[in-house]
Design a protein around this motif. Structure first.
Motif, mmCIF file in Angstrom:
data_model
loop_
_atom_site.group_PDB
_atom_site.id
_atom_site.type_symbol
_atom_site.label_atom_id
_atom_site.label_comp_id
_atom_site.label_asym_id
_atom_site.label_seq_id
_atom_site.Cartn_x
_atom_site.Cartn_y
_atom_site.Cartn_z
ATOM 1 N N VAL A 172 9.225 -7.603 2.263
ATOM 2 C CA VAL A 172 8.020 -7.071 1.621
ATOM 3 C C VAL A 172 6.777 -7.611 2.326
ATOM 4 C CG1 VAL A 172 6.602 -7.123 -0.468
ATOM 5 C CG2 VAL A 172 9.039 -6.651 -0.649
ATOM 6 N N ALA A 173 6.776 -8.909 2.624
ATOM 7 C CA ALA A 173 5.630 -9.512 3.311
ATOM 8 C C ALA A 173 5.439 -8.897 4.693
ATOM 9 C CB ALA A 173 5.829 -11.025 3.415
ATOM 10 N N GLU A 174 6.543 -8.716 5.418
ATOM 11 C CA GLU A 174 6.469 -8.103 6.754
ATOM 12 C C GLU A 174 5.944 -6.672 6.661
ATOM 13 O OE1 GLU A 174 7.340 -9.323 9.757
ATOM 14 O OE2 GLU A 174 8.573 -11.098 9.369
ATOM 15 N N LEU A 175 6.435 -5.937 5.662
ATOM 16 C CA LEU A 175 6.021 -4.544 5.502
ATOM 17 C C LEU A 175 4.550 -4.456 5.115
ATOM 18 C CD1 LEU A 175 6.804 -1.568 5.514
ATOM 19 C CD2 LEU A 175 7.579 -1.824 3.143
ATOM 20 N N ASN A 176 4.093 -5.369 4.281
ATOM 21 C CA ASN A 176 2.675 -5.389 3.925
ATOM 22 C C ASN A 176 1.801 -5.588 5.156
ATOM 23 O OD1 ASN A 176 1.763 -4.989 1.156
ATOM 24 N ND2 ASN A 176 3.178 -6.631 0.608
ATOM 25 N N ASN A 177 2.246 -6.442 6.061
ATOM 26 C CA ASN A 177 1.492 -6.652 7.302
ATOM 27 C C ASN A 177 1.401 -5.368 8.112
ATOM 28 O OD1 ASN A 177 1.031 -9.366 6.793
ATOM 29 N ND2 ASN A 177 2.869 -10.043 7.886
ATOM 30 N N VAL A 178 2.521 -4.646 8.181
ATOM 31 C CA VAL A 178 2.548 -3.398 8.950
ATOM 32 C C VAL A 178 1.658 -2.338 8.304
ATOM 33 C CG1 VAL A 178 4.005 -1.460 9.666
ATOM 34 C CG2 VAL A 178 4.838 -3.805 9.915
ATOM 35 N N LEU A 179 1.801 -2.168 6.997
ATOM 36 C CA LEU A 179 1.084 -1.088 6.313
ATOM 37 C C LEU A 179 -0.401 -1.379 6.138
ATOM 38 C CD1 LEU A 179 3.692 -0.152 3.540
ATOM 39 C CD2 LEU A 179 3.371 0.875 5.797
ATOM 40 N N SER A 180 -0.768 -2.651 6.227
ATOM 41 C CA SER A 180 -2.176 -3.022 6.042
ATOM 42 C C SER A 180 -2.938 -3.098 7.353
ATOM 43 C CB SER A 180 -2.271 -4.382 5.330
ATOM 44 O OG SER A 180 -1.637 -4.331 4.068
ATOM 45 N N THR A 181 -2.224 -2.948 8.468
ATOM 46 C CA THR A 181 -2.858 -3.040 9.780
ATOM 47 C C THR A 181 -3.677 -1.793 10.062
ATOM 48 O OG1 THR A 181 -1.046 -4.403 10.622
ATOM 49 C CG2 THR A 181 -2.462 -3.323 12.258
ATOM 50 N N ASP A 182 -4.913 -1.988 10.474
ATOM 51 C CA ASP A 182 -5.762 -0.847 10.819
ATOM 52 C C ASP A 182 -5.268 -0.210 12.098
ATOM 53 O OD1 ASP A 182 -7.415 -1.290 8.654
ATOM 54 O OD2 ASP A 182 -8.746 -2.624 9.779
ATOM 55 N N PRO A 191 0.842 -1.202 0.000
ATOM 56 C CA PRO A 191 0.000 0.000 0.000
ATOM 57 C C PRO A 191 0.874 1.248 0.000
ATOM 58 C CG PRO A 191 -0.770 -1.585 1.634
ATOM 59 C CD PRO A 191 0.548 -2.098 1.141
ATOM 60 N N VAL A 192 0.356 2.320 -0.596
ATOM 61 C CA VAL A 192 1.105 3.570 -0.715
ATOM 62 C C VAL A 192 0.311 4.702 -0.071
ATOM 63 C CG1 VAL A 192 2.088 5.247 -2.319
ATOM 64 C CG2 VAL A 192 2.234 2.806 -2.832
ATOM 65 N N SER A 193 0.962 5.458 0.790
ATOM 66 C CA SER A 193 0.310 6.602 1.429
ATOM 67 C C SER A 193 0.133 7.734 0.425
ATOM 68 C CB SER A 193 1.142 7.094 2.613
ATOM 69 O OG SER A 193 1.273 6.094 3.597
ATOM 70 N N ASN A 194 -0.771 8.648 0.748
ATOM 71 C CA ASN A 194 -0.951 9.814 -0.113
ATOM 72 C C ASN A 194 -0.711 11.093 0.678
ATOM 73 O OD1 ASN A 194 -3.612 10.864 0.982
ATOM 74 N ND2 ASN A 194 -4.252 8.809 0.336
ATOM 75 N N ARG A 195 -0.501 12.149 -0.054
ATOM 76 C CA ARG A 195 -0.132 13.437 0.540
ATOM 77 C C ARG A 195 -1.208 13.954 1.502
ATOM 78 N NH1 ARG A 195 3.408 17.446 -2.018
ATOM 79 N NH2 ARG A 195 3.320 16.126 -3.876
ATOM 80 N N GLN A 196 -2.461 13.729 1.165
ATOM 81 C CA GLN A 196 -3.554 14.261 1.978
ATOM 82 C C GLN A 196 -3.625 13.581 3.349
ATOM 83 O OE1 GLN A 196 -3.924 13.422 -1.344
ATOM 84 N NE2 GLN A 196 -3.699 15.605 -1.867
ATOM 85 N N GLU A 197 -3.473 12.263 3.380
ATOM 86 C CA GLU A 197 -3.595 11.530 4.639
ATOM 87 C C GLU A 197 -2.282 11.445 5.404
ATOM 88 O OE1 GLU A 197 -5.239 7.738 3.773
ATOM 89 O OE2 GLU A 197 -7.160 8.539 3.055
ATOM 90 N N GLY A 198 -1.163 11.641 4.707
ATOM 91 C CA GLY A 198 0.133 11.558 5.362
ATOM 92 C C GLY A 198 0.562 10.123 5.614
ATOM 93 N N LEU A 199 1.598 9.968 6.414
ATOM 94 C CA LEU A 199 2.168 8.648 6.692
ATOM 95 C C LEU A 199 1.552 8.089 7.971
ATOM 96 C CD1 LEU A 199 5.886 9.538 5.894
ATOM 97 C CD2 LEU A 199 4.287 8.272 4.431
ATOM 98 N N ALA A 200 0.483 7.336 7.800
ATOM 99 C CA ALA A 200 -0.229 6.804 8.963
ATOM 100 C C ALA A 200 0.494 5.613 9.577
ATOM 101 C CB ALA A 200 -1.647 6.403 8.566
ATOM 102 N N ARG A 201 1.181 4.826 8.748
ATOM 103 C CA ARG A 201 1.848 3.616 9.230
ATOM 104 C C ARG A 201 3.232 3.501 8.609
ATOM 105 N NH1 ARG A 201 -3.507 2.571 8.789
ATOM 106 N NH2 ARG A 201 -3.341 2.307 6.534
ATOM 107 N N ALA A 202 4.150 2.879 9.344
ATOM 108 C CA ALA A 202 5.514 2.672 8.855
ATOM 109 C C ALA A 202 6.186 1.602 9.705
ATOM 110 C CB ALA A 202 6.315 3.969 8.913
ATOM 111 N N MET A 203 7.260 1.022 9.173
ATOM 112 C CA MET A 203 8.074 0.068 9.925
ATOM 113 C C MET A 203 9.334 0.793 10.388
ATOM 114 S SD MET A 203 9.882 -3.530 8.715
ATOM 115 C CE MET A 203 8.355 -4.474 8.594
ATOM 116 N N PRO A 204 9.476 1.056 11.690
ATOM 117 C CA PRO A 204 10.634 1.815 12.180
ATOM 118 C C PRO A 204 11.935 1.029 12.063
ATOM 119 C CG PRO A 204 9.325 0.999 14.013
ATOM 120 C CD PRO A 204 8.545 0.690 12.773
ATOM 121 N N ALA A 205 13.041 1.743 12.230
ATOM 122 C CA ALA A 205 14.369 1.153 12.053
ATOM 123 C C ALA A 205 14.580 -0.068 12.941
ATOM 124 C CB ALA A 205 15.436 2.210 12.330
#
Length: 225
Positions: A214-224, A169-183
């Motif tokens: 990629v699979a791990e990141l998808n889990n993070v970015l797809s989490t509500d 999933p890709v964030s958009n400018r209007q909603e900002g970065l709601a989710r991310a995988m930290p360092a």
């Protein structure tokens, strides 16, 4: 020379630490990195022997190769492969260049590209078609991943880029970065320590490692949230 306080702060920024390391904890253990040609079998054998004797040493091999008449100098990722093909698919943590332009990330997301700017614009030439790119936003973490699809292109005098097809999933400018995988989570997921201060954050991942991330990141970015 850096003062102890400046060294502590530089170390914190380079390794994306939440709190700086106390100066008394620096240099408690020494580790030797030997930089050498990937084809130097004698050196590799020597390092294997030194490691077998419990010496804290690691080999950092490099190779030089030619792509389209341009020569490139590249370090292998750990663990190194003596016969690694430079054209093999690799996973690359790529900085969104927040320090150069706070909005650069949105250009990349909206235009489906991985881009670099200014003095660092040439680093996109280190990427190959098929490489898996992880977009790292300073102070936030991984915000997207995608596959390199096109050749290097120029956008004005200060930008070079390659087109990508997003795998997350890709964030958009209007909603900002709601989710991310930290360092810290990236390090846990990959078992790697990265050099965070560079646009391309070495070491590279191999194809299997990249697909797992990629699979791990998808889990993070797809989490509500």
């Amino acid at each position: 020379d850096l003062s102890p306080a400046e060294l502590r702060d530089a170390h914190k920024d380079a390794f994306q630490l939440d709190t700086p390391v106390d100066p008394t904890n620096f240099n408690r253990r020494q580790h030797l990195y030997v930089v050498g040609n990937a084809a130097n079998e004698a050196l590799i054998d020597a390092i294997v022997y030194w490691k077998s004797q419990k010496l804290s040493v690691e080999f950092l091999p490099y190779h030089i190769y030619d792509v389209g008449g341009t020569r490139y100098f590249e370090f292998f990722s750990f663990p190194y492969d003596r016969h690694r093909n430079p054209s093999a698919v690799k996973g690359v943590l790529f900085d969104t260049d927040r320090s150069y332009d706070e909005d650069a990330i949105w250009e990349m997301m909206e235009k489906s590209r991985v881009a670099a700017y200014g003095d660092a614009k040439h680093v996109v030439q280190y990427l190959n078609r098929g490489d898996i790119i992880f977009f790292y936003h300073k102070g936030v973490g991984l915000v997207a991943a995608g596959e390199v699809r096109g050749p290097v292109k120029q956008d004005g005098d200060e930008e070079q880029y390659r087109e990508v097809r997003f795998s997350t999933p890709v964030s958009n400018r209007q909603e900002g970065l709601a989710r991310a995988m930290p360092a810290s989570e990236i390090t846990t997921a990959t078992g790697r320590d990265f050099f965070w201060a560079r646009t391309i954050k070495v070491p590279y991942l191999d194809r299997e490692e990249a697909q797992k991330l990629v699979a791990e990141l998808n889990n993070v970015l797809s989490t509500d949230t």
